[in-house]
Structure formats: structure tokens, C-alpha cells
Write an enzyme that holds these catalytic residues in place. Structure first.
Site, PDB file in Angstrom:
ATOM      1  N   CYS A  74      22.906  54.200  -3.471  1.00  0.00           N
ATOM      2  CA  CYS A  74      23.328  52.797  -3.413  1.00  0.00           C
ATOM      3  C   CYS A  74      24.245  52.509  -4.589  1.00  0.00           C
ATOM      4  CB  CYS A  74      22.101  51.887  -3.467  1.00  0.00           C
ATOM      5  SG  CYS A  74      22.514  50.141  -3.551  1.00  0.00           S
ATOM      6  N   CYS A  80      20.562  46.647  -9.644  1.00  0.00           N
ATOM      7  CA  CYS A  80      19.607  45.992  -8.750  1.00  0.00           C
ATOM      8  C   CYS A  80      18.176  46.115  -9.278  1.00  0.00           C
ATOM      9  CB  CYS A  80      19.710  46.620  -7.366  1.00  0.00           C
ATOM     10  SG  CYS A  80      18.657  45.812  -6.152  1.00  0.00           S
ATOM     11  N   CYS A  83      15.267  49.281  -6.666  1.00  0.00           N
ATOM     12  CA  CYS A  83      14.884  50.686  -6.886  1.00  0.00           C
ATOM     13  C   CYS A  83      15.083  51.065  -8.351  1.00  0.00           C
ATOM     14  CB  CYS A  83      15.766  51.623  -6.057  1.00  0.00           C
ATOM     15  SG  CYS A  83      15.668  51.357  -4.300  1.00  0.00           S
ATOM     16  N   CYS A 162      21.310  48.036   2.140  1.00  0.00           N
ATOM     17  CA  CYS A 162      20.237  48.432   1.236  1.00  0.00           C
ATOM     18  C   CYS A 162      19.553  49.633   1.854  1.00  0.00           C
ATOM     19  CB  CYS A 162      19.229  47.302   1.043  1.00  0.00           C
ATOM     20  SG  CYS A 162      17.766  47.860   0.159  1.00  0.00           S
ATOM     21  N   GLN A 286       1.434  45.506   5.394  1.00  0.00           N
ATOM     22  CA  GLN A 286       1.969  46.554   4.517  1.00  0.00           C
ATOM     23  C   GLN A 286       3.440  46.799   4.821  1.00  0.00           C
ATOM     24  OE1 GLN A 286       0.558  48.361   2.088  1.00  0.00           O
ATOM     25  NE2 GLN A 286      -1.624  47.930   2.283  1.00  0.00           N
ATOM     26  N   TYR A 315     -11.443  43.444  -0.278  1.00  0.00           N
ATOM     27  CA  TYR A 315     -10.016  43.118  -0.425  1.00  0.00           C
ATOM     28  C   TYR A 315      -9.305  43.534   0.868  1.00  0.00           C
ATOM     29  CZ  TYR A 315     -11.621  43.536  -5.281  1.00  0.00           C
ATOM     30  OH  TYR A 315     -12.325  43.446  -6.452  1.00  0.00           O
ATOM     31  N   CYS A 411      -3.165  50.613  -6.065  1.00  0.00           N
ATOM     32  CA  CYS A 411      -1.710  50.609  -6.281  1.00  0.00           C
ATOM     33  C   CYS A 411      -1.394  50.603  -7.773  1.00  0.00           C
ATOM     34  CB  CYS A 411      -1.080  49.401  -5.598  1.00  0.00           C
ATOM     35  SG  CYS A 411      -1.759  47.832  -6.141  1.00  0.00           S
TER      36      CYS A 411
HETATM   37  N1  SAH Z   1      -6.540  46.226   2.332  1.00  0.00           N
HETATM   38  C1  SAH Z   1      -5.443  45.367   2.712  1.00  0.00           C
HETATM   39  C2  SAH Z   1      -4.908  44.462   1.605  1.00  0.00           C
HETATM   40  C3  SAH Z   1      -4.819  45.013   0.211  1.00  0.00           C
HETATM   41  S1  SAH Z   1      -3.925  44.001  -0.920  1.00  0.00           S
HETATM   42  C4  SAH Z   1      -4.338  46.183   3.323  1.00  0.00           C
HETATM   43  O1  SAH Z   1      -4.301  47.402   3.196  1.00  0.00           O
HETATM   44  O2  SAH Z   1      -3.471  45.599   3.990  1.00  0.00           O
HETATM   45  C5  SAH Z   1      -5.222  43.282  -1.882  1.00  0.00           C
HETATM   46  C6  SAH Z   1      -5.869  42.081  -1.229  1.00  0.00           C
HETATM   47  O3  SAH Z   1      -6.885  41.598  -2.106  1.00  0.00           O
HETATM   48  C7  SAH Z   1      -4.952  40.895  -0.972  1.00  0.00           C
HETATM   49  O4  SAH Z   1      -5.026  40.567   0.386  1.00  0.00           O
HETATM   50  C8  SAH Z   1      -5.530  39.776  -1.851  1.00  0.00           C
HETATM   51  O5  SAH Z   1      -5.439  38.502  -1.258  1.00  0.00           O
HETATM   52  C9  SAH Z   1      -6.981  40.184  -1.974  1.00  0.00           C
HETATM   53  N2  SAH Z   1      -7.736  39.696  -3.145  1.00  0.00           N
HETATM   54  C10 SAH Z   1      -7.294  39.447  -4.401  1.00  0.00           C
HETATM   55  N3  SAH Z   1      -8.315  39.123  -5.208  1.00  0.00           N
HETATM   56  C11 SAH Z   1      -9.453  39.148  -4.467  1.00  0.00           C
HETATM   57  C12 SAH Z   1     -10.837  38.926  -4.749  1.00  0.00           C
HETATM   58  N4  SAH Z   1     -11.249  38.592  -5.979  1.00  0.00           N
HETATM   59  N5  SAH Z   1     -11.733  39.070  -3.751  1.00  0.00           N
HETATM   60  C13 SAH Z   1     -11.323  39.415  -2.497  1.00  0.00           C
HETATM   61  N6  SAH Z   1     -10.023  39.637  -2.182  1.00  0.00           N
HETATM   62  C14 SAH Z   1      -9.098  39.513  -3.138  1.00  0.00           C
END
Ligand code: SAH
Length: 455
Positions: A74, A80, A83, A162, A286, A315, A411
Site C-alpha cells: 500500500c 496510515c 497496518c 486498502c 469478528q 464474554y 487478543c
Molecule cells: N467471544 C465473542 C466476543 C469476544 S470480544 C466472539 O468471539 O465474537 C469480548 C466481549 O466481552 C465483548 O463482547 C464485550 O462486550 C464483552 N465484555 C467486556 N467486559 C465484560 C464483562 N466484564 N463481563 C462480560 N462480558 C464482557
């Protein structure tokens, strides 16, 4: 305090890489970070910042290049904010990411004996992988500007391609550009609050070839909106859904509270594995659907489920991992703090005719202690927290509950190392780590870890 001076040029050797992907070396025994420099290189840098314990150098000239250096694909990569590793061969990026995970576990977690596998990369070297783009729109003189923000600023780099976005996103954006120029519709000016179009957001159904376009406007209506609709759908029959989103606030947040569908379907559809998902303008999904399937399959494998287990998916977002796990579990409980995501998760379970999952809205560190007190226990727990990792209250409850296995999807290797250390001090052993490259050409790395109870 160092001897090095701001605005002076120095020649230095890059002896390592930071976890964010900057080159690192020393000048007069003082640490200097340099964007877009690679380990093993000798470079001339200009010092642009001197802090107490480190400096920041700007790459001026490479005297000895690393064999891993490549020409970025790019033309905007140097400016930018998207990346940060386009100057590094894809093979080297994968090695770099594996190394970041190993180093974090060792240095931050004091965890020595964990097997870290090689990072799983993308087959086509990871271009065109993103299914969601958010392009800021502004004005440059009399012309429309749209593209991405420059690194650490809100200057828009006006570009028409992009390499990490799906090509459909670029096409939608260029079509909106043509519409704006033809119809005299102006881009938004952050400084004055004038102008109409603020952002163009695209979402792509990777496996269905469906496209959603969301035009975020600083006003109640878009002049000549039927012309825009016609231009978009005749240029791209893949466009199945168009929304206006109203955002008149003086804010960095992209979306306002009101969205109006102006063409086509309410949602577009995509699949991860065999599961179908309906994506609306604001729902979380995602961004790399190909690697998401790789990641979730690994999480399912590491969960070691046989069909008789109760599983927590903490989560859980819109319940994607929960649905994957439901295939081999007796019952899955998904917990997520964002209420709207839980509404989507329940809908997704219904669309896919999955009836052994239950979704609960709330903070994991509150919901799980409560469930534990009520006598609901998990045999296996999957956690996928945001970058800051897990609350210690949650980890403590898990330790008390004694699930036989924990699968940690992360992550952020730094908070992963901290949380795995806590579990290692309390009866668990991390046995295997699989990094997956969800974000090629950027410094980010995702991993999934299999953690086993040892007594
Ligand atoms: N497992 C899902 C999302 C992961 S991202 C996937 O793979 O698509 C992390 C997520 O945690 C987000 O959706 C965010 O809203 C949530 N989150 C953040 N803090 C939290 C908490 N204290 N308790 C429960 N969920 C939470």
C-alpha cells in the site's frame, strides 16, 4: 538521563522488536523505538521524542536492510494508522507473533514450560480479509476526501484502495465518492461541525457475497438519496441493504443512536462453519471470518468436550463460540455484558435451531459468582475477554468451582500471561497455546490456550 538530543540524526542498530512491532535499539545505551524498522537493520533515525527512559526515532534511511524487509503493497503504509507491519514479509510476521506470545508468557507470566505452537497464518498471505470497513469522510479544499486516519491523528489519508479490506468495501466507498462529487454533497468537517457525510461503513457477508452500506450523516436527511441508492445497486448488485445513520453530535464515536433503512433487507447474512448469522448495522461480528473459523475450531478442539458437559462461554458477544461448543456439550451458558449482543445471541441460537444454550446478560465477574452460589457449575469454561483480561473475582470463582479444563481465547498476550499465572498458582496448568493470525499486516495476535486442572 540520556545524552541524545531531539531533532538530531543518529545511526543505530535495531537489536530487537517491541510487542507492538516497532524496531528497538540503543543509542549511547539509551533505548530508542523506531516505527517500521526491523531487527538486524542498521538505520539512520531522527530523534523526535526523548522521554525519561526511552526515545522515539523516525526512520530516515536504512543502511543495512533485513532480509525480511519487503516493499509495502500500500502506498499509504508509512502514514496510515491501519497496518504497522507492511514492511515485514508475511512469514516473518507469523514468527514475530509466535515470539511475542512466547516472550509474554515467559517474561510477564514466568511460565516456562508451555508449548507454544507456530502461528496459523492465512493462505493467501492475508489480503482482502476484513469484512467491515469504517471510512471517515471529510473535505480537502473543494474536493471530497475519504480513506483512513493517519497514524495518531484525525487527518484523512485520501485513498482509493486498502489491501486488507474486502475489495467490495473500496468499491462502495468510491461509488459514494462519485455520488458526492456529482450531487455536490459535502463531507463532514470535524473542526467546524459543517458538512453532511461523516462516515461510510461497509459490512460484507464473506460466504454469501452480500454487502451492507451504512452512510453516517450529520443531519436528518440526505439530498438525492434515491440517486445514491440507484448508483450503489447498479454499480454493485451485491449491495443488499443500505442504511442511513444519524449522528449530529460533536463526537469521535462513529454511530449515532438512530439508523434508518433506506433500501433492501434489514440484515445481511454470513456463516461461520455451519452456523448462520444475521448482521445488522451495529452488531458485533469478528472482522476476519476465515480465521475466526480456525480460531473457534481450535477452541472447540481444546475444550475436549464429549457431549455430557456443562460449559460456560464467558464474554460471549453474539454467542458465536457458544454455538460452536453446543455441538458437543450437554448445555452451554453464554455470559456477556452488552444487552444488545445477548438479544442477537438468542436470535442466532434460534435461527440455527440450537436449543441447549442459554444466554445471560451481565458482567462475568458478577454473574458467575452468583451462578456458583446457586449451584450451577461448569465442567469446562471458555473465556474470551477484552484486552484488559479477566477480573480477579472471576478467576477466583473459577478456581473455587474447579472446572476440569479452561480454554482461554485472548487478543492480548500480556493480560493472558497475567491471568494464566494466576491460574497456574491455583491448581491449573497451561498445556498448549495456539496463536492464530486474525489481523495480518498489523501487530495484533490472537491465541487460544488449553488449561488443565492438575489435581
Ligand atoms: N467471544 C465473542 C466476543 C469476544 S470480544 C466472539 O468471539 O465474537 C469480548 C466481549 O466481552 C465483548 O463482547 C464485550 O462486550 C464483552 N465484555 C467486556 N467486559 C465484560 C464483562 N466484564 N463481563 C462480560 N462480558 C464482557
Amino acid at each position: 538521563m540520556s545524552q541524545i538530543k531531539k531533532n538530531e540524526n543518529y545511526v543505530m542498530e535495531i537489536t530487537g522488536m517491541s510487542h507492538e512491532g516497532q524496531g528497538v535499539g540503543r543509542i549511547d545505551n539509551f533505548t530508542v523505538f523506531v516505527d517500521r524498522a526491523l531487527q538486524g537493520e542498521v538505520a539512520e533515525v531522527k530523534i523526535i521524542k526523548v522521554n525519561k527512559s526511552y526515545g522515539i526515532g523516525k526512520l530516515i534511511n536504512i543502511q543495512t536492510a533485513s532480509p525480511e524487509r519487503i516493499e509495502p503493497f500500500c502506498v499509504h503504509s508509512a502514514r496510515c494508522g491501519g497496518c504497522s507491519l507492511q514492511h515485514m514479509s508475511y512469514e516473518a510476521q507469523l514468527k514475530f507473533k509466535t515470539n511475542v506470545v512466547k516472550e509474554s508468557l515467559k517474561r510477564l507470566g514466568r511460565l516456562e514450560d508451555i508449548m507454544v505452537r507456530d502461528t496459523i497464518g492465512m493462505q493467501d498471505n492475508g489480503t482482502g480479509y476484513r469484512n467491515k470497513a469504517q471510512y471517515p469522510v471529510g473535505m480537502a479544499g473543494d474536493g471530497v476526501s475519504m480513506g483512513f486516519y493517519a497514524s495518531r491523528s484525525h487527518d484523512i489519508i485520501d485513498g482509493n484502495l486498502c489491501g486488507i479490506q474486502h475489495p467490495y468495501s473500496d468499491r462502495v466507498r468510491e461509488c459514494v465518492r462519485k455520488f458526492m462529487v456529482d450531487s455536490g454533497v459535502r463531507g463532514y468537517d470535524e473542526g467546524t461541525g459543517n458538512g453532511l457525510i461523516r462516515h461510510i461503513v461497509t459490512r460484507i457477508g464473506y460466504r454469501t457475497d452480500e454487502v451492507m452500506a451504512v452512510i453516517v450523516i450529520n443531519g436528518e436527511r440526505l439530498p438525492a438519496r434515491d440517486k445514491l441508492i440507484q448508483m450503489l445497486i447498479s454499480e454493485m448488485p451485491q449491495v443488499k441493504s443500505i442504511y442511513l445513520n444519524i449522528n449530529t453530535a460533536n463526537t469521535n464515536i462513529i454511530f449515532g443512536n438512530r439508523s434508518m433503512k433506506i433500501y433492501g433487507k434489514d440484515t445481511i447474512t454470513d456463516y461461520i462453519g455451519k452456523f448462520r448469522f444475521e448482521i445488522s448495522p451495529l452488531s458485533f461480528f469478528q472482522v476476519n471470518p476465515v480465521q475466526t473459523e480456525v480460531l473457534y475450531s481450535k477452541a472447540l478442539e481444546y475444550s475436549g468436550l464429549t457431549g455430557s458437559e456443562t460449559v460456560f462461554d464467558l464474554y460471549c458477544g453474539i454467542g458465536t463460540i457458544s454455538l460452536f461448543l453446543s455441538q458437543r456439550a450437554k448445555r452451554v451458558y453464554g455470559v456477556e455484558v452488552v444487552e444488545a449482543a445477548i438479544v442477537d445471541a438468542r436470535l442466532n441460537a434460534k435461527i440455527n435451531e440450537v436449543d441447549n444454550v442459554e444466554f445471560i446478560a451481565g458482567e462475568a465477574e458478577k454473574v458467575i459468582p452468583h451462578m456458583y452460589r446457586e449451584g450451577i457449575r461448569a465442567d469446562v469454561v471458555v473465556i474470551d475477554p477484552p484486552r484488559k483480561g479477566c477480573d480477579e473475582v472471576l478467576l477466583k470463582t473459577l478456581v473455587d468451582m474447579e472446572p476440569k479444563r479452561i480454554v482461554y481465547v485472548s487478543c492480548n498476550p500480556a493480560t493472558l500471561a497475567r491471568d494464566v499465572r494466576y491460574l497456574a498458582d491455583n491448581g491449573y496448568r497451561a498445556e498448549e497455546v495456539q496463536p492464530v493470525d486474525m489481523f495480518p499486516w498489523t501487530g495484533h495476535v490472537e491465541c487460544v490456550v488449553r488449561i488443565q486442572r492438575i489435581n
